[in-house]
Design a protein around this motif. Sequence first.
Motif, PDB file in Angstrom:
ATOM      1  N   ARG A 272       0.953  -1.214  -0.079  1.00 43.61           N
ATOM      2  CA  ARG A 272       0.029   0.000  -0.093  1.00 43.61           C
ATOM      3  C   ARG A 272       0.839   1.277  -0.135  1.00 43.61           C
ATOM      4  O   ARG A 272       0.572   2.362  -0.536  1.00 43.61           O
ATOM      5  CB  ARG A 272      -0.964   0.032   1.241  1.00 43.61           C
ATOM      6  CG  ARG A 272      -1.983   1.168   1.074  1.00 43.61           C
ATOM      7  CD  ARG A 272      -3.153   0.887   1.969  1.00 43.61           C
ATOM      8  NE  ARG A 272      -2.802   0.556   3.355  1.00 43.61           N
ATOM      9  CZ  ARG A 272      -2.958  -0.793   4.071  1.00 43.61           C
ATOM     10  NH1 ARG A 272      -3.472  -1.810   3.175  1.00 43.61           N
ATOM     11  NH2 ARG A 272      -2.583  -0.875   5.158  1.00 43.61           N
ATOM     12  N   HIS A 273       2.022   1.047   0.600  1.00 45.40           N
ATOM     13  CA  HIS A 273       2.957   2.258   0.618  1.00 45.40           C
ATOM     14  C   HIS A 273       3.977   2.085  -0.415  1.00 45.40           C
ATOM     15  O   HIS A 273       4.912   2.872  -0.290  1.00 45.40           O
ATOM     16  CB  HIS A 273       3.396   2.257   2.011  1.00 45.40           C
ATOM     17  CG  HIS A 273       2.507   2.714   3.123  1.00 45.40           C
ATOM     18  ND1 HIS A 273       2.099   3.835   3.504  1.00 45.40           N
ATOM     19  CD2 HIS A 273       1.714   1.985   4.022  1.00 45.40           C
ATOM     20  CE1 HIS A 273       1.187   4.050   4.321  1.00 45.40           C
ATOM     21  NE2 HIS A 273       1.154   2.589   4.623  1.00 45.40           N
ATOM     22  N   GLY A 274       3.803   1.349  -1.481  1.00 44.48           N
ATOM     23  CA  GLY A 274       4.796   1.376  -2.570  1.00 44.48           C
ATOM     24  C   GLY A 274       6.169   0.710  -2.284  1.00 44.48           C
ATOM     25  O   GLY A 274       7.089   1.120  -2.975  1.00 44.48           O
ATOM     26  N   ARG A 275       6.332   0.009  -1.325  1.00 45.74           N
ATOM     27  CA  ARG A 275       7.698  -0.464  -0.957  1.00 45.74           C
ATOM     28  C   ARG A 275       8.215  -1.412  -1.802  1.00 45.74           C
ATOM     29  O   ARG A 275       7.307  -2.482  -2.443  1.00 45.74           O
ATOM     30  CB  ARG A 275       7.650  -1.345   0.228  1.00 45.74           C
ATOM     31  CG  ARG A 275       7.567  -0.149   1.683  1.00 45.74           C
ATOM     32  CD  ARG A 275       8.865   0.293   1.878  1.00 45.74           C
ATOM     33  NE  ARG A 275       8.638   1.165   2.918  1.00 45.74           N
ATOM     34  CZ  ARG A 275       9.718   1.788   3.562  1.00 45.74           C
ATOM     35  NH1 ARG A 275      11.053   1.922   3.081  1.00 45.74           N
ATOM     36  NH2 ARG A 275       9.599   2.622   4.481  1.00 45.74           N
ATOM     37  N   ARG A 276       9.590  -1.569  -2.245  1.00 49.11           N
ATOM     38  CA  ARG A 276      10.073  -2.648  -3.278  1.00 49.11           C
ATOM     39  C   ARG A 276      10.790  -3.722  -2.400  1.00 49.11           C
ATOM     40  O   ARG A 276      10.851  -3.531  -1.151  1.00 49.11           O
ATOM     41  CB  ARG A 276      11.181  -1.843  -4.082  1.00 49.11           C
ATOM     42  CG  ARG A 276      10.436  -0.943  -5.120  1.00 49.11           C
ATOM     43  CD  ARG A 276      11.424  -0.318  -6.210  1.00 49.11           C
ATOM     44  NE  ARG A 276      12.570   0.359  -5.389  1.00 49.11           N
ATOM     45  CZ  ARG A 276      13.518   0.702  -6.022  1.00 49.11           C
ATOM     46  NH1 ARG A 276      13.759   0.454  -7.511  1.00 49.11           N
ATOM     47  NH2 ARG A 276      14.526   1.345  -5.619  1.00 49.11           N
TER      48      ARG A 276
ATOM     49  N   ARG B 270       9.291  -6.392  -1.536  1.00 43.19           N
ATOM     50  CA  ARG B 270       8.539  -6.715  -0.299  1.00 43.19           C
ATOM     51  C   ARG B 270       8.617  -8.092   0.316  1.00 43.19           C
ATOM     52  O   ARG B 270       8.395  -8.418   1.498  1.00 43.19           O
ATOM     53  CB  ARG B 270       7.009  -6.398  -0.659  1.00 43.19           C
ATOM     54  CG  ARG B 270       6.609  -5.070  -1.081  1.00 43.19           C
ATOM     55  CD  ARG B 270       5.151  -5.017  -1.258  1.00 43.19           C
ATOM     56  NE  ARG B 270       4.710  -5.391  -2.444  1.00 43.19           N
ATOM     57  CZ  ARG B 270       4.843  -4.620  -3.539  1.00 43.19           C
ATOM     58  NH1 ARG B 270       5.278  -3.327  -3.623  1.00 43.19           N
ATOM     59  NH2 ARG B 270       4.471  -5.231  -4.800  1.00 43.19           N
TER      60      ARG B 270
END
Length: 410
Positions: A206-210, A212
């Motif tokens: 949801r927060h666009g982390r790569r 993951r």
Amino acid sequence: MLWIGDDWAEDHHDVEVQDDTGRKLAAARLPEGVEGIAKLHALIARHGGEDLDAADVVIGIETDRGAWVQALTAAGYQVYAINPRQAARFKERYATSGAKSDRGDAHALADMVRIDRDQLRPIAGDSDQAQAVKVVARAHQTLIWERTRTFQRMRASLREYYPAALNAYADLTLTSTDALELLIKAPTPQTGARLTRTQITSVLARHGRRHRDSKTNTIQTALREQHLTLSEPVTAAYAATVVAHARVLVALNEQIDAMEAQVKAHFLAHPDAEIYLSMPGIAEITGARVLAEFGDDPARYASAKARKNYAGTSPITRASGKTRTVQARFVRNNRLADALQRQAFCALRSSPGARRYYDKQRTRDLDYNPALRQVGNRLVGILHGCLRTRTFYDEATAWAHHAQLKPASA
């Protein structure tokens, strides 16, 4: 001329009016706002006469901000913003007992502008655009400082009862919104150990982390490690404290992002923005902070040295008898010093001239911070020249006399 001391409070102003000899002509307590300003104008007219020019009225006050100060400068009065430390030292000539009153403070301020006006700094005639940049830039920086303080409080609590969370969210940084969301979702060691891969991954996505999957593995492993625990009531109390701090941090993150957009918009609308952005180590936020604290009054700094002294980057000399030392300035505008230190650090990577100059300072056995401060001092002088001549920064021109310097490693 009339000399006026203005001791301001939240809802009123104590003023004293003196003539050239220091004789008290009047003293009054005026309300804040339009009514108070009107009464001050009437007081000045009564004791100055119809022929008195507004420029012949000199006012000392311990602030340089606010609608009251703007009204005084708009009326054409000479207004001096007096540093409270200077005022406190000046008042010691009257008594050393520590006694204080608002009327006494107004008297001291009137005396101060009458006797020591040449040693004081008048309020700068900054444009409305520069004042707007100052408001939003300071607000943005204050929110960041508040976030740091809140984070330190939360971190102290986590160390007491849930150190695994500090390790688990280290890669995300614990002030990031996704880490805070996970901490709010599972604020105790027991609930943290029960977080599933799906729950963690969905927050990161949801927060666009790569990356993951790897981050999820790291978080889940750290939260499920064995560690010492406290009793259930104490753990619950700590958890409530941490959740409260985490929610405040989430709100601060949101407002910092919103204020950052305001800082950039106001800064880029200023006519000096292009000159600031041409300097090495300066982007929108740093440029806005430097502009905000320097202001844009072209007559405020008579020379590059005056600007450096105000910035606090130039050293001071203390000499007494046979002793002479050169020291850094520690009484300074901390907001400006912080921005200039950041600029100097970034300039080492973007400006070969700044890097050579830094290396030269290091060969003189200066430590990291003094050497970086010297780079900042040089950059302030270059900025002053660019603003005075209305030209953009040029690497070759700025460092021409340092071009032959060899790096320390050479």
